[in-house]
Design a protein around this motif. Structure first.
Motif, PDB file in Angstrom:
ATOM      1  N   ILE A 250      46.008  98.796 -45.520  1.00 61.39           N
ATOM      2  CA  ILE A 250      44.885  99.576 -46.049  1.00 61.39           C
ATOM      3  C   ILE A 250      43.612  98.809 -45.715  1.00 61.39           C
ATOM      4  O   ILE A 250      43.480  97.637 -46.067  1.00 61.39           O
ATOM      5  N   GLY A 251      42.679  99.454 -45.022  1.00 67.33           N
ATOM      6  CA  GLY A 251      41.473  98.739 -44.633  1.00 67.33           C
ATOM      7  C   GLY A 251      40.248  99.624 -44.585  1.00 67.33           C
ATOM      8  O   GLY A 251      40.340 100.828 -44.291  1.00 67.33           O
ATOM      9  N   GLU A 252      39.116  99.039 -44.881  1.00 65.92           N
ATOM     10  CA  GLU A 252      37.846  99.752 -44.759  1.00 65.92           C
ATOM     11  C   GLU A 252      37.412  99.725 -43.300  1.00 65.92           C
ATOM     12  O   GLU A 252      37.538  98.693 -42.623  1.00 65.92           O
ATOM     13  N   GLN A 253      36.923 100.866 -42.816  1.00 66.30           N
ATOM     14  CA  GLN A 253      36.640 101.029 -41.398  1.00 66.30           C
ATOM     15  C   GLN A 253      35.194 101.442 -41.155  1.00 66.30           C
ATOM     16  O   GLN A 253      34.737 102.460 -41.679  1.00 66.30           O
ATOM     17  N   LYS A 254      34.483 100.653 -40.363  1.00 63.86           N
ATOM     18  CA  LYS A 254      33.125 100.991 -39.942  1.00 63.86           C
ATOM     19  C   LYS A 254      33.174 101.659 -38.574  1.00 63.86           C
ATOM     20  O   LYS A 254      34.175 101.562 -37.857  1.00 63.86           O
ATOM     21  N   GLY A 255      32.096 102.300 -38.198  1.00 65.29           N
ATOM     22  CA  GLY A 255      31.999 102.903 -36.878  1.00 65.29           C
ATOM     23  C   GLY A 255      31.296 101.983 -35.892  1.00 65.29           C
ATOM     24  O   GLY A 255      30.613 101.048 -36.281  1.00 65.29           O
TER      25      GLY A 255
ATOM     26  N   GLN B 243      30.460 107.627 -34.606  1.00 64.70           N
ATOM     27  CA  GLN B 243      31.518 107.019 -35.410  1.00 64.70           C
ATOM     28  C   GLN B 243      30.978 106.486 -36.738  1.00 64.70           C
ATOM     29  O   GLN B 243      31.648 106.568 -37.771  1.00 64.70           O
ATOM     30  N   LYS B 244      29.771 105.949 -36.714  1.00 65.48           N
ATOM     31  CA  LYS B 244      29.180 105.448 -37.962  1.00 65.48           C
ATOM     32  C   LYS B 244      29.007 106.572 -38.974  1.00 65.48           C
ATOM     33  O   LYS B 244      29.277 106.400 -40.167  1.00 65.48           O
ATOM     34  N   LEU B 245      28.566 107.722 -38.493  1.00 68.81           N
ATOM     35  CA  LEU B 245      28.411 108.866 -39.392  1.00 68.81           C
ATOM     36  C   LEU B 245      29.768 109.362 -39.882  1.00 68.81           C
ATOM     37  O   LEU B 245      29.938 109.702 -41.063  1.00 68.81           O
ATOM     38  N   TYR B 246      30.743 109.396 -38.990  1.00 67.68           N
ATOM     39  CA  TYR B 246      32.087 109.844 -39.357  1.00 67.68           C
ATOM     40  C   TYR B 246      32.713 108.917 -40.397  1.00 67.68           C
ATOM     41  O   TYR B 246      33.350 109.382 -41.353  1.00 67.68           O
ATOM     42  N   ARG B 247      32.522 107.622 -40.211  1.00 64.44           N
ATOM     43  CA  ARG B 247      33.091 106.633 -41.134  1.00 64.44           C
ATOM     44  C   ARG B 247      32.157 106.332 -42.312  1.00 64.44           C
ATOM     45  O   ARG B 247      32.446 105.449 -43.115  1.00 64.44           O
ATOM     46  N   ASN B 248      31.038 107.053 -42.390  1.00 66.82           N
ATOM     47  CA  ASN B 248      30.052 106.860 -43.461  1.00 66.82           C
ATOM     48  C   ASN B 248      29.599 105.405 -43.540  1.00 66.82           C
ATOM     49  O   ASN B 248      29.423 104.852 -44.629  1.00 66.82           O
ATOM     50  N   PHE B 249      29.427 104.771 -42.377  1.00 68.34           N
ATOM     51  CA  PHE B 249      28.952 103.392 -42.283  1.00 68.34           C
ATOM     52  C   PHE B 249      29.863 102.427 -43.052  1.00 68.34           C
ATOM     53  O   PHE B 249      29.418 101.379 -43.538  1.00 68.34           O
ATOM     54  N   GLY B 250      31.139 102.793 -43.166  1.00 68.92           N
ATOM     55  CA  GLY B 250      32.089 101.911 -43.852  1.00 68.92           C
ATOM     56  C   GLY B 250      31.937 101.893 -45.363  1.00 68.92           C
ATOM     57  O   GLY B 250      32.464 100.987 -46.016  1.00 68.92           O
TER      58      GLY B 250
ATOM     59  N   ASP C 194      35.936  95.330 -45.600  1.00 71.33           N
ATOM     60  CA  ASP C 194      34.831  95.330 -44.636  1.00 71.33           C
ATOM     61  C   ASP C 194      33.876  96.473 -44.959  1.00 71.33           C
ATOM     62  O   ASP C 194      33.911  97.528 -44.325  1.00 71.33           O
ATOM     63  N   THR C 195      33.042  96.279 -45.954  1.00 73.58           N
ATOM     64  CA  THR C 195      32.110  97.323 -46.375  1.00 73.58           C
ATOM     65  C   THR C 195      30.849  96.702 -46.956  1.00 73.58           C
ATOM     66  O   THR C 195      30.926  95.678 -47.639  1.00 73.58           O
ATOM     67  N   PRO C 196      29.687  97.301 -46.705  1.00 73.52           N
ATOM     68  CA  PRO C 196      28.469  96.829 -47.389  1.00 73.52           C
ATOM     69  C   PRO C 196      28.480  97.207 -48.858  1.00 73.52           C
ATOM     70  O   PRO C 196      27.684  96.694 -49.649  1.00 73.52           O
TER      71      PRO C 196
END
Length: 275
Positions: free
Chosen positions: A69-74, A79-86, A115-117
């Motif tokens: 299970i992992g947080e995913q950035k674009g 991709q950033k918009l799709y992943r909501n910037f992680g 991996d998320t802000p």
């Protein structure tokens, strides 16, 4: 603790923040394709929707079947918009919890990548119970009867990261950062000047060496010279090596032992005085 030959090179906390945010830094799926075989992704929380900011799936790390299970950035704008910037929404955390319960049912170890802000703060997320979703994950992870390993691979932002971070072993990549608030936000609050983010980063003690010294993590995963973004394959090899070793150490724990060791680990945090 890391071996003497793999101690992280000296960098300022602000340099580590910049490395953790590097646009070419490897994310969860970059590691998944390099360290797991037969990975099958799981989608949806069975309540509202799928959240691409969190990736869940089953796979094998050498001989070990695990739930990842992992947080995913674009990487690019699309991709950033799709992943909501992680930045995960409640459905992301609920998807993660669904995957964790599935892992517990089939006695699979769980590995999480942080991996998320931070968790998404939008009004739609709040309306769907963002705080409750995070709190529920904290509670449920504390009592899952299987071994858990959490690795901060980039930015570990506040509750957004902690919602996947209650584990028997908690590691940080050499240039990762883990903090209750971003340096910019901290500087705005404390110094009334976001330009003092570098000063705030030092005060926050957010780097891997700081966290290890405070006893908040169990070890540091070294990165290739220059950072993980310089060599994805080598970064993945070093991470896989640490995960495999930890899985072997945790493999023989009974369900009760896994829960009790995890509970005791987090109860010790913040206790600096004894009667």
């Amino acid at each position: 603790m890391p071996d003497a030959q793999t101690l992280p090179e000296e960098k300022t906390p602000w340099q580590r923040v910049r490395n953790a945010r590097h646009p070419k830094r490897p994310h969860t799926l970059d590691y998944v394709q390099r360290i797991l075989t037969n990975f099958q992704e799981i989608h949806g929380d069975r309540l509202f929707a799928d959240d691409p900011a969190i990736v869940c799936g089953i796979g094998r790390l050498d001989s070990h079947p695990i739930m990842l299970i992992g947080e995913q950035k674009g990487r690019d704008t699309k991709q950033k918009l799709y992943r909501n910037f992680g930045m995960p929404k409640p459905e992301g955390y609920r998807k993660a919890l669904r995957a964790m319960h599935m892992a517990a049912k089939f006695a699979r170890a769980i590995v999480t990548f942080l991996d998320t802000p931070g968790a998404y703060p939008g009004i739609d997320a709040e309306e769907r119970g963002q705080a409750e979703a995070i709190a529920r994950n904290l509670r449920e992870m504390a009592r899952l009867p299987v071994p858990l390993i959490a690795v901060c691979i980039g930015e570990g932002g506040s509750g957004g990261a902690l919602a996947l971070g209650v584990a028997n072993r908690v590691f940080m990549m050499e240039n990762a950062v883990y903090s209750v608030i971003t340096p910019e936000s901290c500087a705005s609050i404390i110094y009334r000047d976001a330009a003092k983010a570098e000063q705030a980063a030092a005060a926050l003690k957010l780097s891997a060496p700081d966290m290890l010294g405070l006893g908040l993590i169990d070890g540091i995963v070294p990165e290739p010279p220059g950072g993980a973004h310089e060599d994805y394959d080598e970064a993945a090899r070093l991470l896989k090596e640490r995960l495999a070793r930890s899985l072997e150490e945790l493999f023989n724990l009974t369900p009760d032992e896994a829960i009790q060791l995890r509970y005791q680990k987090f109860r010790r945090m913040g206790n600096f005085f004894t009667e």
